[in-house]
Design a protein around this motif. Sequence first.
Motif, PDB file in Angstrom:
ATOM      1  N   THR A  77       0.920  -1.167  -0.010  1.00  0.00           N
ATOM      2  CA  THR A  77       0.032   0.033   0.048  1.00  0.00           C
ATOM      3  C   THR A  77       0.977   1.186  -0.017  1.00  0.00           C
ATOM      4  O   THR A  77       1.904   1.480   0.428  1.00  0.00           O
ATOM      5  CB  THR A  77      -0.892   0.036   1.178  1.00  0.00           C
ATOM      6  N   ALA A  78       0.294   2.335  -0.202  1.00  0.00           N
ATOM      7  CA  ALA A  78       0.965   3.547  -0.294  1.00  0.00           C
ATOM      8  C   ALA A  78       1.360   4.031   0.853  1.00  0.00           C
ATOM      9  O   ALA A  78       2.466   4.404   1.343  1.00  0.00           O
ATOM     10  CB  ALA A  78       0.254   4.772  -0.892  1.00  0.00           C
ATOM     11  N   LYS A  79       0.719   3.830   1.887  1.00  0.00           N
ATOM     12  CA  LYS A  79       0.916   4.146   3.294  1.00  0.00           C
ATOM     13  C   LYS A  79       1.894   3.390   3.946  1.00  0.00           C
ATOM     14  O   LYS A  79       3.035   3.993   4.374  1.00  0.00           O
ATOM     15  CB  LYS A  79      -0.395   4.079   4.199  1.00  0.00           C
ATOM     16  N   GLU A 114      -5.708   5.052  -2.161  1.00  0.00           N
ATOM     17  CA  GLU A 114      -5.172   6.592  -1.561  1.00  0.00           C
ATOM     18  C   GLU A 114      -3.926   6.914  -2.506  1.00  0.00           C
ATOM     19  O   GLU A 114      -3.246   6.405  -3.080  1.00  0.00           O
ATOM     20  CB  GLU A 114      -4.736   6.318  -0.253  1.00  0.00           C
ATOM     21  N   ALA A 115      -3.756   8.439  -2.375  1.00  0.00           N
ATOM     22  CA  ALA A 115      -2.589   9.241  -2.883  1.00  0.00           C
ATOM     23  C   ALA A 115      -2.130   9.854  -1.498  1.00  0.00           C
ATOM     24  O   ALA A 115      -2.567  10.619  -0.887  1.00  0.00           O
ATOM     25  CB  ALA A 115      -2.942   9.928  -4.061  1.00  0.00           C
ATOM     26  N   GLN A 134       1.480  13.629   3.696  1.00  0.00           N
ATOM     27  CA  GLN A 134      -0.211  13.943   3.871  1.00  0.00           C
ATOM     28  C   GLN A 134      -0.816  13.245   2.848  1.00  0.00           C
ATOM     29  O   GLN A 134      -0.332  13.293   1.752  1.00  0.00           O
ATOM     30  CB  GLN A 134      -0.126  15.688   3.647  1.00  0.00           C
ATOM     31  N   ARG A 135      -1.888  12.909   3.263  1.00  0.00           N
ATOM     32  CA  ARG A 135      -2.635  12.156   2.398  1.00  0.00           C
ATOM     33  C   ARG A 135      -3.701  13.503   1.484  1.00  0.00           C
ATOM     34  O   ARG A 135      -4.026  14.367   2.061  1.00  0.00           O
ATOM     35  CB  ARG A 135      -3.806  11.535   3.327  1.00  0.00           C
ATOM     36  N   VAL A 136      -3.686  12.888   0.246  1.00  0.00           N
ATOM     37  CA  VAL A 136      -4.298  13.813  -0.657  1.00  0.00           C
ATOM     38  C   VAL A 136      -5.838  13.175  -0.617  1.00  0.00           C
ATOM     39  O   VAL A 136      -6.131  12.137  -0.974  1.00  0.00           O
ATOM     40  CB  VAL A 136      -3.730  13.738  -2.213  1.00  0.00           C
ATOM     41  N   LYS A 137      -6.819  14.199  -0.453  1.00  0.00           N
ATOM     42  CA  LYS A 137      -8.254  13.712  -0.284  1.00  0.00           C
ATOM     43  C   LYS A 137      -8.843  13.287  -1.803  1.00  0.00           C
ATOM     44  O   LYS A 137      -8.234  13.671  -2.864  1.00  0.00           O
ATOM     45  CB  LYS A 137      -9.054  15.050  -0.005  1.00  0.00           C
ATOM     46  N   ASP A 138      -9.591  12.395  -1.660  1.00  0.00           N
ATOM     47  CA  ASP A 138     -10.222  11.600  -2.769  1.00  0.00           C
ATOM     48  C   ASP A 138     -10.866  12.800  -3.974  1.00  0.00           C
ATOM     49  O   ASP A 138     -11.232  13.683  -3.301  1.00  0.00           O
ATOM     50  CB  ASP A 138     -11.462  10.800  -2.498  1.00  0.00           C
ATOM     51  N   ASN A 139     -10.509  12.538  -5.041  1.00  0.00           N
ATOM     52  CA  ASN A 139     -10.820  13.173  -6.199  1.00  0.00           C
ATOM     53  C   ASN A 139     -10.126  14.564  -6.431  1.00  0.00           C
ATOM     54  O   ASN A 139     -10.493  15.623  -6.902  1.00  0.00           O
ATOM     55  CB  ASN A 139     -12.430  13.436  -6.049  1.00  0.00           C
ATOM     56  N   SER A 140      -9.226  14.817  -5.405  1.00  0.00           N
ATOM     57  CA  SER A 140      -8.144  15.788  -5.498  1.00  0.00           C
ATOM     58  C   SER A 140      -7.101  15.551  -6.302  1.00  0.00           C
ATOM     59  O   SER A 140      -6.700  14.578  -6.966  1.00  0.00           O
ATOM     60  CB  SER A 140      -7.787  16.205  -4.085  1.00  0.00           C
ATOM     61  N   PHE A 141      -6.255  16.956  -6.639  1.00  0.00           N
ATOM     62  CA  PHE A 141      -5.112  16.951  -7.365  1.00  0.00           C
ATOM     63  C   PHE A 141      -4.236  17.777  -6.874  1.00  0.00           C
ATOM     64  O   PHE A 141      -4.476  18.903  -6.432  1.00  0.00           O
ATOM     65  CB  PHE A 141      -5.603  17.701  -8.804  1.00  0.00           C
ATOM     66  N   ALA A 142      -2.660  17.402  -6.973  1.00  0.00           N
ATOM     67  CA  ALA A 142      -1.724  18.207  -6.300  1.00  0.00           C
ATOM     68  C   ALA A 142      -0.517  18.142  -7.242  1.00  0.00           C
ATOM     69  O   ALA A 142      -0.270  17.498  -8.044  1.00  0.00           O
ATOM     70  CB  ALA A 142      -1.199  17.409  -4.891  1.00  0.00           C
ATOM     71  N   VAL A 143       0.329  19.199  -6.930  1.00  0.00           N
ATOM     72  CA  VAL A 143       1.536  19.506  -7.825  1.00  0.00           C
ATOM     73  C   VAL A 143       2.548  19.445  -6.984  1.00  0.00           C
ATOM     74  O   VAL A 143       2.868  20.169  -5.995  1.00  0.00           O
ATOM     75  CB  VAL A 143       1.294  20.914  -8.300  1.00  0.00           C
TER      76      VAL A 143
END
Length: 550
Positions: A77-79, A114-115, A134-143
């Motif tokens: 898993t990512a975690k 998860e991301a 930090q976990r990125v919330k579902d349906n979200s986008f980070a850079v």
Amino acid sequence: GDSDSTSSFKPIGFIPQVSHTYAYLEDTYGAVNEMQVGIGESTCSGIFGAKPLGMPNGTALLSIDQLTQIAMERSSTAKSAIQLMGSLAETYGFYGAGEFEGTAESLAVSDVDEAWIFHILPDPTGYSAIWAAQRVKDNSFAVLANMFVIRQVDPMDTENFLMSESVHSVAKDYGWWNEHDDELLDFTKIYSDGEYEHKFYSGRRMWGAYHLACPSCNYPADYTDLQSDPVYPVYTVPDKPLSQLDLFRFHRYYYQGTEFDMGAANNLAGGPFSSPDRWKAGQGETEVKGNWERAIGLYRTSDTYVVASRKDAVDATGAVLWFAPASPLGSVFTPFSVHLSDVPESFRSGHQSVFDRKSAFWAACVVANVANLKWSYAITDIEKRQNDLEQASVEMVEKMDEVYASGKDMDVVEEEYVKNIDTIVTSMWSLSDEMLFKYASGFVNESPGGMSQMVGYPSWWLEAVGYADGPPPPPTTPKCCNPKNENKYNSVSVPSGETFALRGSHDDDEEGVLNGGTNTLTGKAAMKHHLKMMKELQEQITNDVSVSKN
């Protein structure tokens, strides 16, 4: 390989072995494993640095490439991948490149559910590490763009934050944070050294990616100091769901259509054909101080990839690694399943120091470089090829998911993946040849009827470089190739002895205008006009002789 191939290497350290490891794909870094854990990397500045064991004053065992490879082997898993990398770095030490641009690292870590964003740098002793996630919330986008982005970290919120104890203890020791303050610790403000190279080096890309994903957010393009005065969020919700094709486009962005467009007409830095490439680190930059904008799609990129961890494909072909060698501007994102038994040779070879026509890296590299003959023309050829090949790849992946789900025949799936890979590499080599032919020697060549089209330069560029101030017309009035004979009538003799007048020998011509009975054309244009006039003259003689005889 040769049994003595490792005899010249001496291990600098050891970690405990495990009983089972997972299959995975990697480039420099671990990219994705059979459990669909995916990782993307971005080097960052950090306030502390360390050197590897084996070097003078070396203290740390693990770099980010080794941490990601171990995480690929051992994490489901990512975690768990983040916890493993953090724990190993704390125990054995972490080092970056040992200089301002590379002392710290940032990773995007994902699985089917998860991301996460993961930041790491050495601790002040050089023997351990400081890290947070930090976990990125579902349906979200980070850079992630070569700078930390995690801000307030909450050690009590274990669903959304993970971190080393040193995050708070080091900040407290240095007087940068106090637990009695009624504020959470700002990780980026304390541990980042900010943007490197120049202001907007990271921020422009963050703005650009958010501008593409969420134009309605209308984030500002300007700011004071990204490290201490954040204007962009850790993540945001895009205006619409994003596909892999969207992410390919984002990675090719040089701010097209915005005020920062590096490939815009009227931008002298891009040359007459509006190339977005800006070469750097030459002698000129030591003499002229300044900076170029930093594009997302960059000429000096070694590779770009997109990991698709697919929950709906857990029992099918699993995660897909979309890999684009060399600059994404001239490359094609090519799909790989982690379940392939081998990686084709074209993607196992390729180095900037050795030209190799079997290499996918060089296929893409040549395309991007040939395009700079006439970028504003060639980019349309490249984008069409990219769109065609990438759309066909998306359809191939979907079809193979269905094939595997129905028959569990991985041999058929692998055969189609490999065939698609070969098609892409062959097509890209063909594209560079096609563009070299099409834009050779300043012309546009479109066979069969559009050869040697003389397109010259755009007017805005001619004005900018002083074309109008170039050499004037020749001082001598040309007489070629039918000068007026002042001593004779304008008549022609024919074998029969009859004479007759000539018609219209000084009309407007497509090559220029004849003024006052004098041909103002020179060189090839004058010769072309002369030959045309001689042909018309001969046709007139023939017609008039025929009329006379009748």
